[in-house]
Design an enzyme around this catalytic site. Sequence first.
Site, PDB file in Angstrom:
ATOM      1  N   ARG A 101      72.111  95.995  54.735  1.00 60.37           N
ATOM      2  CA  ARG A 101      71.281  97.190  54.601  1.00 60.37           C
ATOM      3  C   ARG A 101      69.788  96.915  54.832  1.00 60.37           C
ATOM      4  O   ARG A 101      68.996  97.822  54.971  1.00 60.37           O
ATOM      5  CB  ARG A 101      71.511  97.816  53.205  1.00 60.37           C
ATOM      6  CG  ARG A 101      72.889  98.426  53.042  1.00 60.37           C
ATOM      7  CD  ARG A 101      73.256  98.681  51.588  1.00 60.37           C
ATOM      8  NE  ARG A 101      73.759  97.484  50.911  1.00 60.37           N
ATOM      9  CZ  ARG A 101      74.185  97.447  49.647  1.00 60.37           C
ATOM     10  NH1 ARG A 101      74.164  98.551  48.907  1.00 60.37           N
ATOM     11  NH2 ARG A 101      74.628  96.332  49.118  1.00 60.37           N
ATOM     12  N   ASP A 121      69.268  88.928  44.659  1.00 59.38           N
ATOM     13  CA  ASP A 121      68.479  90.076  45.142  1.00 59.38           C
ATOM     14  C   ASP A 121      67.871  90.879  43.986  1.00 59.38           C
ATOM     15  O   ASP A 121      67.570  92.054  44.120  1.00 59.38           O
ATOM     16  CB  ASP A 121      69.315  90.971  46.077  1.00 59.38           C
ATOM     17  CG  ASP A 121      70.510  91.620  45.392  1.00 59.38           C
ATOM     18  OD1 ASP A 121      70.771  91.307  44.218  1.00 59.38           O
ATOM     19  OD2 ASP A 121      71.178  92.451  46.044  1.00 59.38           O
ATOM     20  N   ASN A 176      17.679  76.190  58.756  1.00 59.94           N
ATOM     21  CA  ASN A 176      17.813  77.608  59.089  1.00 59.94           C
ATOM     22  C   ASN A 176      18.433  77.742  60.485  1.00 59.94           C
ATOM     23  O   ASN A 176      17.936  77.181  61.456  1.00 59.94           O
ATOM     24  CB  ASN A 176      16.429  78.256  59.063  1.00 59.94           C
ATOM     25  CG  ASN A 176      16.534  79.758  59.256  1.00 59.94           C
ATOM     26  OD1 ASN A 176      16.748  80.487  58.304  1.00 59.94           O
ATOM     27  ND2 ASN A 176      16.410  80.212  60.490  1.00 59.94           N
ATOM     28  N   ALA A 232      19.332  83.650  64.489  1.00 59.54           N
ATOM     29  CA  ALA A 232      20.321  84.619  64.979  1.00 59.54           C
ATOM     30  C   ALA A 232      20.853  84.198  66.338  1.00 59.54           C
ATOM     31  O   ALA A 232      20.094  83.787  67.214  1.00 59.54           O
ATOM     32  CB  ALA A 232      19.677  85.992  65.085  1.00 59.54           C
TER      33      ALA A 232
HETATM   34  C1  UD1 Z   1      76.287  94.522  42.570  1.00 61.26           C
HETATM   35  C2  UD1 Z   1      77.284  94.797  41.431  1.00 61.26           C
HETATM   36  C3  UD1 Z   1      76.905  96.096  40.731  1.00 61.26           C
HETATM   37  C4  UD1 Z   1      75.493  95.976  40.213  1.00 61.26           C
HETATM   38  C5  UD1 Z   1      74.525  95.630  41.339  1.00 61.26           C
HETATM   39  C6  UD1 Z   1      73.173  95.357  40.745  1.00 61.26           C
HETATM   40  C7  UD1 Z   1      79.423  93.825  42.076  1.00 61.26           C
HETATM   41  C8  UD1 Z   1      80.769  94.084  42.634  1.00 61.26           C
HETATM   42  N1  UD1 Z   1      78.635  94.881  41.953  1.00 61.26           N
HETATM   43  O1  UD1 Z   1      76.414  95.535  43.566  1.00 61.26           O
HETATM   44  O2  UD1 Z   1      77.782  96.339  39.634  1.00 61.26           O
HETATM   45  O3  UD1 Z   1      75.129  97.196  39.586  1.00 61.26           O
HETATM   46  O4  UD1 Z   1      74.961  94.473  42.051  1.00 61.26           O
HETATM   47  O5  UD1 Z   1      72.275  94.886  41.696  1.00 61.26           O
HETATM   48  O6  UD1 Z   1      79.119  92.688  41.759  1.00 61.26           O
HETATM   49  N2  UD1 Z   1      77.085  88.098  47.390  1.00 61.26           N
HETATM   50  C9  UD1 Z   1      77.611  86.861  47.703  1.00 61.26           C
HETATM   51  N3  UD1 Z   1      78.836  86.790  48.276  1.00 61.26           N
HETATM   52  C10 UD1 Z   1      79.594  87.880  48.521  1.00 61.26           C
HETATM   53  C11 UD1 Z   1      79.041  89.139  48.197  1.00 61.26           C
HETATM   54  C12 UD1 Z   1      77.794  89.223  47.628  1.00 61.26           C
HETATM   55  O7  UD1 Z   1      76.967  85.833  47.488  1.00 61.26           O
HETATM   56  O8  UD1 Z   1      80.702  87.715  49.034  1.00 61.26           O
HETATM   57  C13 UD1 Z   1      75.737  88.157  46.795  1.00 61.26           C
HETATM   58  C14 UD1 Z   1      74.754  88.918  47.656  1.00 61.26           C
HETATM   59  O9  UD1 Z   1      74.081  88.066  48.536  1.00 61.26           O
HETATM   60  C15 UD1 Z   1      73.818  89.542  46.634  1.00 61.26           C
HETATM   61  C16 UD1 Z   1      74.654  89.659  45.375  1.00 61.26           C
HETATM   62  O10 UD1 Z   1      75.795  88.837  45.567  1.00 61.26           O
HETATM   63  O11 UD1 Z   1      72.708  88.712  46.362  1.00 61.26           O
HETATM   64  C17 UD1 Z   1      75.081  91.085  45.080  1.00 61.26           C
HETATM   65  O12 UD1 Z   1      75.772  91.625  46.193  1.00 61.26           O
HETATM   66  P1  UD1 Z   1      75.499  93.110  46.689  1.00 61.26           P
HETATM   67  O13 UD1 Z   1      76.377  93.347  47.851  1.00 61.26           O
HETATM   68  O14 UD1 Z   1      74.066  93.325  46.827  1.00 61.26           O
HETATM   69  O15 UD1 Z   1      76.079  93.923  45.452  1.00 61.26           O
HETATM   70  P2  UD1 Z   1      75.699  95.411  45.020  1.00 61.26           P
HETATM   71  O16 UD1 Z   1      76.401  96.358  45.911  1.00 61.26           O
HETATM   72  O17 UD1 Z   1      74.239  95.528  44.892  1.00 61.26           O
HETATM   73 CA    CA Z   2      72.455  94.236  45.416  1.00 65.34          CA
END
Ligand code: UD1
Ligand code: CA
Length: 456
Positions: free
Chosen positions: A15, A102, A376, A379
């Site tokens: 995203r 994140d 000095n 200019a």
């Molecule tokens: C997630 C939570 C949600 C929470 C939200 C808060 C889950 C299923 N959902 O959703 O409940 O409210 O964060 O910010 O956990 N990542 C990996 N490997 C993967 C998938 C993701 O390392 O296979 C990491 C991503 O890089 C990211 C973090 O996990 O840093 C969260 O993933 P993201 O896809 O952002 O989850 P959200 O949809 O935000």
């Molecule tokens: Ca997230």
Amino acid sequence: MKITAVLLAAGQGTRMKSELPKVLHPLCGKPMLWHVLEALKSVTTEKSVVVVGYAAEEVKKYVGDSAECVLQEPQLGTAHAALQAESLLRGKTDYVIVTYADMPLLRSETFKQLVETQRLNTGPLSLLTVIADDPRGFGRIARKADGTVEAIVEEYVATPEQGAIKELNVGAYCFKADWLWDALHRIEKNPKKGEYYLTDIIELAVKDHLPVQAVVHDDFIETIGINTRVHLSEAEAALHMRINHEHMLNGVSMMNPASTYIEIGVKIGKDTTILPNTYLHGNTVIGERNVIGPNTIIRNTTIGNDCKILASVLEGAVLEDDVDMGPFARLRKGAHLKSHVHMGNFGEVKDSTLHEGVKMGHFSYIGNANIGARTNIGAGTITVNYDGEKKNPTEIGEDAFIGSDTMLIAPLKLGDGARTGAGAVVTKNVPEDTLVVGMPARAIRKVERKTKKQNH
Ligand code: UD1
Ligand code: CA
């Protein structure tokens, strides 16, 4: 008591619509991932573990020695990501904090509260939640009639009633390590999304009749999670105000903090005033009682005390005390201005030292030069330092007087007390206390005067 953090950073961050992995996008001068690692430093007892996947090499390179990295390939969801740390951590730690990379605004204090809550919990995990009106796609916290946490319901499966729940899953958990790994193995693939969701771990504990504790946070700002560049800008705005508040509470004045951008790590002494539209970047250290701005950009620069810098750009420079500069002055790398130097409008200094009390009022370029005390610079003076191949040095002694529009053809030395006439083109060394002049304008011929008619 060993506490280890696992940061999930393997996702692509689709995203964000970016070539750069999401966790390397900067906020106030440091990548998102840095902020999370930094917040966890004082909470954990062991090196943190970063789960990398998308652009793994790039993220690993950034992490360097600051944490361990484990690879998640392919990326099958947050539970699968956490599981990648098992081989490194099983049997090696008492508590595991799992958090998403994140979420860069979470503070050390908040993580500490989470760990404290888990220490007192007889059950296997505690999680961080927040009450907010805007759900922003976060998982909702479902609670039982008795108030205990029952599940995290992701937005896309939530019923309208669940969707209206205002308590949200922040994405920071503290687990008893010996329970965590087996529980992660028990999580089943989400039938709709084909991923393993860490959030399903709550229901596992509930099924086993083990108590789940929640730390309910009230500062929604701190829990901004970054999925898009809009979120990134919101988080940066919040962080930038957090940084400014800290400086103000330490004795720095800001006329308009909203338009004052100070990166992480910049140091400012007390009674310094920062005027609007000023940017302080990188490894910048500013002393006391300075007035900086408005409209000033400073990067990797050290400034002493009692300086005034108006509408100027400084990069890689050193200023001692009582330096007065601008408007529209530019310092580049290696510029060193000693005490009481005055530098007025439209001057540029690079790789040069201006000793105590040098005055350089208007329109000059000084490069690869060493200018003695109290000299000095008239200019329009230019050190002609580049012959097309290399940079040549100019050395000017103390108490010298360089006339307006002097061209100093380097390499060149002018002794103490040397003087040059206006428009001089100096090609040979000048002994001390000696005046040089030339090339004067010569009369060529008579010309016809043209008078323009005014049509009024
Ligand atoms: C997630 C939570 C949600 C929470 C939200 C808060 C889950 C299923 N959902 O959703 O409940 O409210 O964060 O910010 O956990 N990542 C990996 N490997 C993967 C998938 C993701 O390392 O296979 C990491 C991503 O890089 C990211 C973090 O996990 O840093 C969260 O993933 P993201 O896809 O952002 O989850 P959200 O949809 O935000
Ligand atoms: Ca997230």
